[in-house]
Motif scaffolding. Structure first.
Motif, PDB file in Angstrom:
ATOM      1  N   PHE A 154      44.251  39.152  44.963  1.00  0.00           N
ATOM      2  CA  PHE A 154      45.334  38.206  45.263  1.00  0.00           C
ATOM      3  C   PHE A 154      45.254  37.697  46.701  1.00  0.00           C
ATOM      4  O   PHE A 154      45.541  36.536  46.967  1.00  0.00           O
ATOM      5  N   GLY A 155      44.862  38.544  47.629  1.00  0.00           N
ATOM      6  CA  GLY A 155      44.796  38.161  49.034  1.00  0.00           C
ATOM      7  C   GLY A 155      43.762  37.093  49.320  1.00  0.00           C
ATOM      8  O   GLY A 155      43.911  36.298  50.240  1.00  0.00           O
ATOM      9  N   GLU A 156      42.693  37.066  48.528  1.00  0.00           N
ATOM     10  CA  GLU A 156      41.632  36.071  48.715  1.00  0.00           C
ATOM     11  C   GLU A 156      41.710  34.940  47.687  1.00  0.00           C
ATOM     12  O   GLU A 156      40.763  34.177  47.536  1.00  0.00           O
ATOM     13  N   ASN A 157      42.818  34.892  46.950  1.00  0.00           N
ATOM     14  CA  ASN A 157      43.043  33.855  45.927  1.00  0.00           C
ATOM     15  C   ASN A 157      41.978  33.832  44.846  1.00  0.00           C
ATOM     16  O   ASN A 157      41.736  32.792  44.229  1.00  0.00           O
ATOM     17  N   ALA A 158      41.328  34.939  44.607  1.00  0.00           N
ATOM     18  CA  ALA A 158      40.296  35.010  43.571  1.00  0.00           C
ATOM     19  C   ALA A 158      40.895  34.824  42.178  1.00  0.00           C
ATOM     20  O   ALA A 158      40.201  34.393  41.256  1.00  0.00           O
ATOM     21  N   TYR A 159      42.186  35.120  42.021  1.00  0.00           N
ATOM     22  CA  TYR A 159      42.848  34.967  40.724  1.00  0.00           C
ATOM     23  C   TYR A 159      42.808  33.514  40.232  1.00  0.00           C
ATOM     24  O   TYR A 159      42.941  33.254  39.039  1.00  0.00           O
TER      25      TYR A 159
END
Length: 175
Positions: A154-159
């Motif tokens: 979630f922190g790296e917006n990989a979702y």
């Protein structure tokens, strides 16, 4: 002369002992719900909510061992708004414009019920990609090595680009 020598030896020992002390241990910068609402309106970023109770032993262990880890704390502080939520808090809370109150029958705050989809167990770590997104609760105690993947997902917006199993498989874990 002996007093001067003794004084110098003590000073050298004192300085040497101080030099081996850790400088600054990173701590998670926990916010209240009210602080979150204000900060998020100015600068949106993912939210991490630690849902706990005062009587929960594993919650205390997670605070001591996981959230106090310097790498975990630094990552959370850089990429998230971190919120501690006492599930049994009696004060009304506002989340994304909706008010949540205390349920006397179940002895729990409605915001905790919302964030955990009614499946209350403690601790529960809830990831919220943005204030309008569906919460993603992970119940139970998470060790440092277990929290790294969801934090980075979630922190790296990989979702936005891939599902969690693909991300987790490709992640080079460093904690």
């Amino acid at each position: 002369m002996q007093k001067v020598t003794l004084f110098l030896i003590i000073m050298v020992l004192f300085i040497v002992s101080i030099s081996f002390m850790p400088l600054h241990k990173e701590k998670v910068q926990w916010l209240t719900i009210a602080q979150l609402n204000e900060a998020y309106s100015k600068n949106p970023k993912p939210i991490l909510v630690d849902v706990y109770t005062s009587w929960c032993g594993w919650c205390k262990v997670m605070d001591k061992e996981t959230y106090s880890n310097e790498k975990v704390a630094a990552y959370i502080n850089e990429h998230y708004y971190a919120v501690k939520l006492d599930a049994e808090q009696k004060d009304s809370l506002q989340w994304n414009g909706k008010k949540y109150g205390y349920n006397k029958l179940n002895k729990v705050n409605g915001l905790a019920v919302y964030l955990c989809y009614g499946q209350l167990s403690f601790p529960t770590t809830v990831f919220v990609a943005d204030i309008n997104a569906q919460p993603v609760p992970l119940s139970g105690y998470l060790k440092v090595k277990e929290i790294e993947s969801p934090l980075k997902y979630f922190g790296e917006n990989a979702y936005k680009k891939q599902n969690f199993p693909e991300f987790n498989k490709a992640l080079n874990k460093s904690w």
